[in-house]
Write an enzyme that holds these catalytic residues in place. Structure first.
Site, PDB file in Angstrom:
ATOM      1  N   SER A 162      60.506  16.932  37.355  1.00 41.56           N
ATOM      2  CA  SER A 162      59.535  16.789  38.434  1.00 41.56           C
ATOM      3  C   SER A 162      59.449  18.098  39.217  1.00 41.56           C
ATOM      4  O   SER A 162      59.242  19.162  38.639  1.00 41.56           O
ATOM      5  CB  SER A 162      59.929  15.593  39.317  1.00 41.56           C
ATOM      6  OG  SER A 162      58.913  15.253  40.211  1.00 41.56           O
ATOM      7  N   ASP A 191      58.831  16.816  32.589  1.00 41.86           N
ATOM      8  CA  ASP A 191      57.713  16.353  33.409  1.00 41.86           C
ATOM      9  C   ASP A 191      57.596  17.185  34.693  1.00 41.86           C
ATOM     10  O   ASP A 191      57.592  16.645  35.802  1.00 41.86           O
ATOM     11  CB  ASP A 191      57.872  14.870  33.747  1.00 41.86           C
ATOM     12  CG  ASP A 191      56.564  14.100  33.555  1.00 41.86           C
ATOM     13  OD1 ASP A 191      55.598  14.674  33.015  1.00 41.86           O
ATOM     14  OD2 ASP A 191      56.502  12.921  33.956  1.00 41.86           O
ATOM     15  N   HIS A 262      57.075   8.620  34.878  1.00 39.21           N
ATOM     16  CA  HIS A 262      57.688   9.830  35.408  1.00 39.21           C
ATOM     17  C   HIS A 262      59.161   9.645  35.759  1.00 39.21           C
ATOM     18  O   HIS A 262      59.949  10.591  35.668  1.00 39.21           O
ATOM     19  CB  HIS A 262      56.898  10.253  36.649  1.00 39.21           C
ATOM     20  CG  HIS A 262      57.299  11.559  37.237  1.00 39.21           C
ATOM     21  ND1 HIS A 262      57.189  12.751  36.560  1.00 39.21           N
ATOM     22  CD2 HIS A 262      57.812  11.875  38.463  1.00 39.21           C
ATOM     23  CE1 HIS A 262      57.599  13.744  37.335  1.00 39.21           C
ATOM     24  NE2 HIS A 262      57.996  13.237  38.486  1.00 39.21           N
TER      25      HIS A 262
END
EC number: 3.1.1.14
Length: 347
Positions: A162, A191, A262
């Site tokens: 992230s 991600d 996610h």
């Protein structure tokens, strides 16, 4: 004219022979346990993470270390956690990586009590401090807790999830205000997210929106989630995995775990309160998280084996045959064309 035709014919034969060679290699090695990376590895892992408090062993930030128990020399993965999460939220995922013969070092860069809310630049600098700590103190910690285990910092990878994925890219690209005393040999973005939108990105701005613009000479792979851009979007389009991959240079790779969200690699239990909230906010699959961890971890292990252990069989097999993965997977690698869908949206 005859010489020109002969040259063209020769080039055709060479290209065609190369195209046939790769599938043959894959077919040969499919019987050699290519999918082992998608199962827990053969190394026993420390029962609990080695927890190092801030200033203990001179650590600049609190961190956890997950290591194989068996004596030996292992590559090291420095991992930066995601937005407002804790390093402990990934402990099952870290155990999976370590079971394949890697040492994972994961700092904690955020806390709720007492409040510590660093900017993205702060996070990058804090991660750089931890990286610089490792040459002097990682071995000291390992000797205390796992006899005979050594970290090979000549094989040091940087990764993050992230916002931490963006920080990993930023650190590899030289955005830290702290000069690095180590050299990263591989980069994995899990991600990665650069902000809420193109016009609302966190500083420093890493994305350039120019293809192949990242000045990176090390191997790179970017692994995204297929549901990350679904409502509520925690990995929005144009600031997430696809954009990061587009800006990587030739020979980088891109995977998308299409049926997962996610946050789906985090622990099912033993989560920090904010991780629970974030997991509920982000689009998620409600499928077994263990499958996400196996897929994500397997891709990372295969990638690191290719570049740290000179064994790319699993890595290239997964790219060429996505059905080897435990769940739906999109894969691409710059410079290779296997005739598949050109974007994961086409699956």
């Amino acid at each position: 004219m005859a010489k020109l035709l002969l040259l063209i014919f020769g080039v055709f034969i060479f290209v065609n022979s190369q195209a046939q060679t790769f599938p043959t290699i894959l077919e040969k090695h499919n019987s050699e346990k290519i999918t082992d990376v998608f199962h827990k590895g053969n190394f026993q892992v420390t029962n609990n993470p080695i927890r190092v408090k801030r200033y203990e062993f001179s650590a600049p930030e609190p961190l956890i270390i997950i290591s194989p128990k068996e004596a030996g020399v292992y590559p090291v993965l420095l991992f930066i956690h995601g937005t407002m999460l804790s390093n402990e939220d990934y402990s099952l995922f870290f155990n999976y990586i370590a079971s394949h013969g890697f040492i994972v070092v994961a700092p904690k860069l955020f806390r709720l009590f007492p409040p510590k809310l660093p900017s993205q630049q702060d996070e990058i600098d804090m991660a750089a401090s931890v990286a610089n700590w490792m040459p002097l103190y990682l071995q000291v910690v390992l000797q205390r807790y796992v006899t005979g285990v050594e970290g090979d910092l000549e094989k040091l990878a940087i990764s993050g999830h992230s916002r931490g994925g963006k920080s990993a890219f930023a650190l590899a690209l030289g955005f830290s205000n702290i000069k690095l005393d180590v050299t990263f040999s591989a980069l994995i973005g899990v991600d990665p997210v650069a902000g809420r939108s193109v016009d609302d990105r966190t500083l420093p701005h890493v994305l350039t929106y120019k293809p192949n613009s990242f000045n990176l000479s090390i191997p790179v792979t970017v692994i995204g989630s297929g549901l990350g851009n679904h409502t509520i979007s925690c990995a929005p389009n144009h600031v997430s995995h696809q954009q990061f991959y587009d800006e990587c240079k030739e020979n980088s790779s891109h995977f998308v775990i299409t049926k997962y969200g996610h946050m789906d690699m985090l622990n099912e239990f033993r989560l920090s309160p904010i991780a629970v909230t974030m997991s509920l906010m982000c689009a998620q699959s409600f499928r077994p998280k263990a499958t996400m961890r196996r897929t994500l971890g397997g891709i990372m292990v295969a990638f690191l084996n290719a570049y740290f252990r000179d064994d790319g069989r699993q890595y290239y097999a997964i790219i060429a045959n996505r059905s080897l993965a435990p769940t739906n997977l999109f894969a691409e690698k710059k410079g290779f064309n296997f005739g598949f869908a050109t974007t994961y949206a086409q699956l």
